[in-house]
Enzyme design. Sequence first.
Site, short mmCIF file in Angstrom:
data_model
loop_
_atom_site.label_atom_id
_atom_site.label_comp_id
_atom_site.label_asym_id
_atom_site.label_seq_id
_atom_site.Cartn_x
_atom_site.Cartn_y
_atom_site.Cartn_z
N GLY A 203 61.27 20.58 -22.98
CA GLY A 203 61.29 21.67 -23.95
C GLY A 203 60.28 21.58 -25.08
O GLY A 203 60.06 22.56 -25.77
N ASP A 204 59.67 20.40 -25.28
CA ASP A 204 58.63 20.25 -26.31
C ASP A 204 57.62 19.22 -25.81
O ASP A 204 57.27 18.27 -26.51
CB ASP A 204 59.26 19.81 -27.63
N LEU A 205 57.15 19.42 -24.59
CA LEU A 205 56.40 18.39 -23.88
C LEU A 205 54.91 18.47 -24.17
O LEU A 205 54.09 18.62 -23.28
CB LEU A 205 56.67 18.47 -22.38
#
Length: 264
Positions: free
Chosen positions: A169-171
């Site tokens: 999700g926040d890669l």
Amino acid sequence: MRSVRELGTSHGWRLRQGVLDDGRPVFVKSGPADAVSEVFAAEAAGLRWLGEVAAVPEVIEAGPDRLVLSWVEEERPGPAAAERFGRELAGMHRAGAAAFGAPWPGFIAELPMDNRPCGSWPEFYAERRVLPFLREARLPAADVAEVERAVARFAEVAGPAEPPSRIHGDLWSGNVLWSGGSAVLVDPAAHGGHRETDLGMLALFGLPHLDRVLGAYREEWPLADGWRERVPLHQLHPLLVHVVLYGGSYRGSLMAAVRRVLEL
């Protein structure tokens, strides 16, 4: 703890390296309990969930004012590590999720996100990710209208429907720590989402040997036709997050991605 070494701050959180009484090195993130307790609980929940199928730090403690994780000893990445990461990332995504969303509150940096499930990914992406941050971004009215036009096309341009993937999700590259011949994932905004979202984030700010990562990923689990053209779609949310956090310096990148979505 036996010893503590200051590492600086991030988003107002104090970062430290410590050594537990049993000799284990740890990473400690701390802040005022009234400001961060839900953030740390959400991060811990995401790490434990991803950790069922992927390499992440062990959650040693998740208290109201601090998060204690096992220390990750970093190394320089090479092509073999990138290819292994690509295969492991595909495996993590393929593990799936119960729905588009998550049963814990969402956060990206210090910003809250609504993780309530939706019936489809285009609906989730519009209602839980893009539109809430558009309302916070303080963009000119003309820009808002352009983003809303792009949102109206999500169902049309999202590609073939897929079941929810288990995504970080926040890669972005800063949340990929190279260690042990592959990668360890940190600071997740984990939820059931679209697997192309993680790949779009990896491309947004660059990653060493990204072509190797993507090649190995596609060998493990092929992507639907048109996935490269959809990268800007999956970058709309992180770019809006950056506009909210850092202001107008990211407006140009955001609007360029919006135009590319409108051209799909």
